[in-house]
Design a protein around this motif. Structure first.
Motif, PDB file in Angstrom:
ATOM      1  N   MET A   1       0.864  -1.008  -0.056  1.00  0.00           N
ATOM      2  CA  MET A   1      -0.082   0.179  -0.038  1.00  0.00           C
ATOM      3  C   MET A   1       0.851   1.038   0.034  1.00  0.00           C
ATOM      4  N   HIS A   2       0.564   2.291  -0.764  1.00  0.00           N
ATOM      5  CA  HIS A   2       1.244   3.543  -1.136  1.00  0.00           C
ATOM      6  C   HIS A   2       1.193   4.548   0.222  1.00  0.00           C
ATOM      7  N   ALA A   3       0.049   4.445   1.014  1.00  0.00           N
ATOM      8  CA  ALA A   3      -0.218   5.364   2.211  1.00  0.00           C
ATOM      9  C   ALA A   3       0.994   5.476   2.941  1.00  0.00           C
ATOM     10  N   ALA A   4       1.881   4.468   3.532  1.00  0.00           N
ATOM     11  CA  ALA A   4       2.704   4.696   4.287  1.00  0.00           C
ATOM     12  C   ALA A   4       4.057   5.057   3.842  1.00  0.00           C
ATOM     13  N   SER A   5       4.137   4.893   2.492  1.00  0.00           N
ATOM     14  CA  SER A   5       5.323   5.144   1.644  1.00  0.00           C
ATOM     15  C   SER A   5       5.816   6.516   2.043  1.00  0.00           C
ATOM     16  N   THR A   6       6.965   6.820   2.102  1.00  0.00           N
ATOM     17  CA  THR A   6       7.573   8.419   1.864  1.00  0.00           C
ATOM     18  C   THR A   6       8.332   8.441   0.440  1.00  0.00           C
ATOM     19  N   GLU A   7       8.245   7.274  -0.618  1.00  0.00           N
ATOM     20  CA  GLU A   7       8.752   7.500  -1.620  1.00  0.00           C
ATOM     21  C   GLU A   7       7.708   8.161  -2.678  1.00  0.00           C
ATOM     22  N   TRP A   8       8.255   8.708  -3.601  1.00  0.00           N
ATOM     23  CA  TRP A   8       7.336   9.746  -4.655  1.00  0.00           C
ATOM     24  C   TRP A   8       6.524   8.224  -5.715  1.00  0.00           C
ATOM     25  N   GLN A   9       5.392   8.439  -5.595  1.00  0.00           N
ATOM     26  CA  GLN A   9       4.588   8.048  -6.407  1.00  0.00           C
ATOM     27  C   GLN A   9       3.779   8.470  -7.715  1.00  0.00           C
ATOM     28  N   PRO A  10       3.298   7.537  -8.441  1.00  0.00           N
ATOM     29  CA  PRO A  10       2.965   8.384  -9.731  1.00  0.00           C
ATOM     30  C   PRO A  10       1.449   8.993  -9.507  1.00  0.00           C
ATOM     31  N   THR A  11       0.982   9.976 -10.013  1.00  0.00           N
ATOM     32  CA  THR A  11      -0.254  10.758  -9.708  1.00  0.00           C
ATOM     33  C   THR A  11      -1.564   9.464  -9.954  1.00  0.00           C
ATOM     34  N   ALA A  12      -1.243   8.832 -11.007  1.00  0.00           N
ATOM     35  CA  ALA A  12      -2.366   7.838 -11.366  1.00  0.00           C
ATOM     36  C   ALA A  12      -2.678   7.009  -9.983  1.00  0.00           C
ATOM     37  N   VAL A  13      -1.881   6.793  -9.026  1.00  0.00           N
ATOM     38  CA  VAL A  13      -2.442   6.089  -7.862  1.00  0.00           C
ATOM     39  C   VAL A  13      -2.596   7.047  -6.706  1.00  0.00           C
ATOM     40  N   ALA A  14      -2.711   8.296  -6.651  1.00  0.00           N
ATOM     41  CA  ALA A  14      -2.786   9.148  -5.644  1.00  0.00           C
ATOM     42  C   ALA A  14      -4.172   9.016  -4.942  1.00  0.00           C
ATOM     43  N   PRO A  15      -4.333   8.700  -3.738  1.00  0.00           N
ATOM     44  CA  PRO A  15      -5.563   8.695  -3.048  1.00  0.00           C
ATOM     45  C   PRO A  15      -6.158  10.046  -2.979  1.00  0.00           C
ATOM     46  N   SER A  16      -7.368  10.086  -2.631  1.00  0.00           N
ATOM     47  CA  SER A  16      -8.217  11.210  -2.409  1.00  0.00           C
ATOM     48  C   SER A  16      -8.696  11.518  -0.983  1.00  0.00           C
ATOM     49  N   ASP A  17      -8.400  10.587  -0.170  1.00  0.00           N
ATOM     50  CA  ASP A  17      -8.895  10.924   1.229  1.00  0.00           C
ATOM     51  C   ASP A  17      -7.684  11.359   2.385  1.00  0.00           C
ATOM     52  N   ARG A  18      -6.534  12.028   1.834  1.00  0.00           N
ATOM     53  CA  ARG A  18      -5.679  12.471   2.530  1.00  0.00           C
ATOM     54  C   ARG A  18      -4.779  13.584   2.141  1.00  0.00           C
ATOM     55  N   ASP A  19      -4.103  14.113   2.884  1.00  0.00           N
ATOM     56  CA  ASP A  19      -3.228  15.523   2.566  1.00  0.00           C
ATOM     57  C   ASP A  19      -2.070  14.893   1.588  1.00  0.00           C
ATOM     58  N   LEU A  20      -1.486  15.585   0.662  1.00  0.00           N
ATOM     59  CA  LEU A  20      -0.352  14.867   0.011  1.00  0.00           C
ATOM     60  C   LEU A  20       0.650  16.151  -0.378  1.00  0.00           C
ATOM     61  N   GLU A  21       1.671  15.650  -0.607  1.00  0.00           N
ATOM     62  CA  GLU A  21       2.726  16.632  -1.257  1.00  0.00           C
ATOM     63  C   GLU A  21       2.781  16.187  -2.520  1.00  0.00           C
ATOM     64  N   ILE A  22       2.618  17.292  -3.399  1.00  0.00           N
ATOM     65  CA  ILE A  22       2.733  16.847  -4.858  1.00  0.00           C
ATOM     66  C   ILE A  22       3.636  17.568  -5.489  1.00  0.00           C
ATOM     67  N   CYS A  23       4.204  17.217  -6.585  1.00  0.00           N
ATOM     68  CA  CYS A  23       5.237  18.040  -7.439  1.00  0.00           C
ATOM     69  C   CYS A  23       4.523  18.085  -8.716  1.00  0.00           C
ATOM     70  N   ALA A  24       4.973  19.330  -9.545  1.00  0.00           N
ATOM     71  CA  ALA A  24       4.518  19.560 -10.758  1.00  0.00           C
ATOM     72  C   ALA A  24       5.662  20.499 -11.410  1.00  0.00           C
ATOM     73  N   LEU A  25       5.361  20.322 -12.785  1.00  0.00           N
ATOM     74  CA  LEU A  25       6.495  20.856 -13.710  1.00  0.00           C
ATOM     75  C   LEU A  25       6.329  22.483 -13.710  1.00  0.00           C
ATOM     76  N   ASP A  26       7.169  23.351 -13.512  1.00  0.00           N
ATOM     77  CA  ASP A  26       7.173  24.825 -13.639  1.00  0.00           C
ATOM     78  C   ASP A  26       6.939  25.126 -15.173  1.00  0.00           C
ATOM     79  N   PHE A  27       6.876  26.568 -15.572  1.00  0.00           N
ATOM     80  CA  PHE A  27       6.945  26.795 -16.740  1.00  0.00           C
ATOM     81  C   PHE A  27       8.362  26.843 -17.600  1.00  0.00           C
TER      82      PHE A  27
END
Length: 68
Positions: free
Chosen positions: A1-27
């Motif tokens: 299960m990804h929830a306990a992991s501190t490793e970065w995960q693909p957004t396709a498997v992101a849960p919707s029931d908790r706060d997440l740290e997310i990364c994004a591309l800038d300009f």
């Protein structure tokens, strides 16, 4: 299960029931972690308070770790 992991995960498997740290591309095409927690709201991403949809396309996520 990804929830306990501190490793970065693909957004396709992101849960919707908790706060997440997310990364994004800038300009310039550089990946940055957002300085505030977000969560998924269907296909959209919302800040912690749920007041503002973020206008980003995240690249990956991990569990938000509150530095308090």
């Amino acid at each position: 299960m990804h929830a306990a992991s501190t490793e970065w995960q693909p957004t396709a498997v992101a849960p919707s029931d908790r706060d997440l740290e997310i990364c994004a591309l800038d300009f310039d095409g550089i990946v940055h972690a957002l300085p505030f927690p977000c969560h998924r709201d269907g296909p959209d991403w919302v800040d912690r308070g749920g007041r503002a949809h973020t206008d980003i396309q995240p690249t990956h996520w991990r569990k938000w770790s509150d530095p308090r």
